[in-house]
Design a protein around this motif. Sequence first.
Motif, PDB file in Angstrom:
ATOM      1  N   ILE A   1       0.847  -1.194   0.000  1.00  0.00           N
ATOM      2  CA  ILE A   1       0.000   0.000   0.000  1.00  0.00           C
ATOM      3  C   ILE A   1       0.879   1.239   0.000  1.00  0.00           C
ATOM      4  CG2 ILE A   1      -1.719   1.344   1.270  1.00  0.00           C
ATOM      5  CD1 ILE A   1      -2.830  -1.231   2.381  1.00  0.00           C
ATOM      6  N   ALA A   2       0.593   2.174  -0.897  1.00  0.00           N
ATOM      7  CA  ALA A   2       1.273   3.461  -0.931  1.00  0.00           C
ATOM      8  C   ALA A   2       0.533   4.441  -0.025  1.00  0.00           C
ATOM      9  CB  ALA A   2       1.338   3.994  -2.359  1.00  0.00           C
ATOM     10  N   LEU A   3       1.261   5.133   0.821  1.00  0.00           N
ATOM     11  CA  LEU A   3       0.678   6.068   1.780  1.00  0.00           C
ATOM     12  C   LEU A   3       1.015   7.500   1.386  1.00  0.00           C
ATOM     13  CD1 LEU A   3       1.808   4.230   5.035  1.00  0.00           C
ATOM     14  CD2 LEU A   3      -0.449   4.098   3.958  1.00  0.00           C
ATOM     15  N   THR A   4       0.034   8.389   1.488  1.00  0.00           N
ATOM     16  CA  THR A   4       0.296   9.790   1.180  1.00  0.00           C
ATOM     17  C   THR A   4       1.319  10.378   2.141  1.00  0.00           C
ATOM     18  OG1 THR A   4      -0.678  12.005   1.054  1.00  0.00           O
ATOM     19  CG2 THR A   4      -1.702  10.471   2.584  1.00  0.00           C
ATOM     20  N   SER A   5       2.191  11.221   1.618  1.00  0.00           N
ATOM     21  CA  SER A   5       3.179  11.916   2.448  1.00  0.00           C
ATOM     22  C   SER A   5       2.577  13.117   3.160  1.00  0.00           C
ATOM     23  CB  SER A   5       4.355  12.366   1.574  1.00  0.00           C
ATOM     24  OG  SER A   5       3.905  13.226   0.533  1.00  0.00           O
ATOM     25  N   SER A   6       1.299  13.406   2.897  1.00  0.00           N
ATOM     26  CA  SER A   6       0.653  14.603   3.450  1.00  0.00           C
ATOM     27  C   SER A   6       0.069  14.383   4.836  1.00  0.00           C
ATOM     28  CB  SER A   6      -0.474  15.067   2.510  1.00  0.00           C
ATOM     29  OG  SER A   6       0.016  15.314   1.211  1.00  0.00           O
TER      30      SER A   6
ATOM     31  N   GLU B   1       4.676   2.042   1.728  1.00  0.00           N
ATOM     32  CA  GLU B   1       5.653   2.984   1.203  1.00  0.00           C
ATOM     33  C   GLU B   1       5.015   4.368   1.157  1.00  0.00           C
ATOM     34  OE1 GLU B   1       8.390   4.020  -2.746  1.00  0.00           O
ATOM     35  OE2 GLU B   1       7.111   2.239  -2.746  1.00  0.00           O
ATOM     36  N   VAL B   2       5.693   5.352   1.716  1.00  0.00           N
ATOM     37  CA  VAL B   2       5.213   6.735   1.700  1.00  0.00           C
ATOM     38  C   VAL B   2       5.584   7.378   0.370  1.00  0.00           C
ATOM     39  CG1 VAL B   2       5.348   8.999   2.792  1.00  0.00           C
ATOM     40  CG2 VAL B   2       5.380   6.917   4.198  1.00  0.00           C
ATOM     41  N   MET B   3       4.604   8.024  -0.266  1.00  0.00           N
ATOM     42  CA  MET B   3       4.818   8.652  -1.568  1.00  0.00           C
ATOM     43  C   MET B   3       4.111   9.999  -1.630  1.00  0.00           C
ATOM     44  SD  MET B   3       4.205   5.410  -4.167  1.00  0.00           S
ATOM     45  CE  MET B   3       4.661   6.432  -5.599  1.00  0.00           C
ATOM     46  N   LYS B   4       4.489  10.801  -2.604  1.00  0.00           N
ATOM     47  CA  LYS B   4       3.741  12.020  -2.870  1.00  0.00           C
ATOM     48  C   LYS B   4       2.327  11.634  -3.307  1.00  0.00           C
ATOM     49  CE  LYS B   4       7.659  14.935  -4.181  1.00  0.00           C
ATOM     50  NZ  LYS B   4       8.278  15.759  -5.256  1.00  0.00           N
TER      51      LYS B   4
END
Length: 285
Positions: free
Chosen positions: A99-104, A127-130
């Motif tokens: 799962i990709a997680l928002t960096s916000s 994984e943290v992503m934009k």
Amino acid sequence: MTIIIGEIAYTNILPTFYYLDRKKLNELDCRFVPQIPAELNRGMANGAVDVGGISSFAYGENFDRYTLLPNLSVSAYSQVGSLFLFSKKPIEELNEKSIALTSSSATTVHLLKIILGKFYEFDVQYEVMKPNFEEMLINHDACLLIGDDAIRTVWNKSNQIYMYDIGQLWYEHTGLPMTYAVFAVRNEVLESESEKLSMLYQQFINSKTKSFEDRFQPMITSIKSDIGGTQAFWEQYFQGLSYDLDEQMLKGLNFYYQLAYELGYLKRKVQSISLWSAYDHCHSM
């Protein structure tokens, strides 16, 4: 002393800011700095911001350094409408997936981890992503988006993508509301700027009250001009949110902190939630 006020650049917190008398507050040497939640959290932690609507998780990390302004938050008793897990698979099939997680975000990122780890007992790779929906799903099975990023994605997503409201998932497993943002002030500011803080606090309360009295209509007109959406969508969205901080919300928040600590996301156990009083004292919950 100039008071630096962090202003989350998302529509979900707008009712508490929309009717502020900024000219009057500027004359009192209050300055507003618009930021996404993650930036605001860092600003509060390093002393660059004095007061702000910060992520609830950030308060949990610094509960002994901050005090909360009472009767102010961004909360929901169930569905939120702007915090979504978008998935290529049903949520029941996400065990051992990525799962990709928002960096916000901070609060919602850890809320999702709590839900999947504690309630579903899943082992998930994160994984943290934009916050970019298309890019996040290139190499991941699902992604978490919040705020206006999530709202725009809801409007444009394919019907083949599954969508889960994080607030709804939390409520289904706990029966409790969730508080996503709280209004915090650094403790150093409490005594030195109590008069300014009292006036700022009253302005926040007045803005919240007037937003509800006006049924969010002028604000919705402005939002539609800025980012689009229908009148019906925004009316339903704001009606689903709460800007109070009542006993049930504090109960839900304390449970969130308890689980975050048990799972190792918070290094320290949150001993109490301190609420400021305009009468020059504060108390804990």
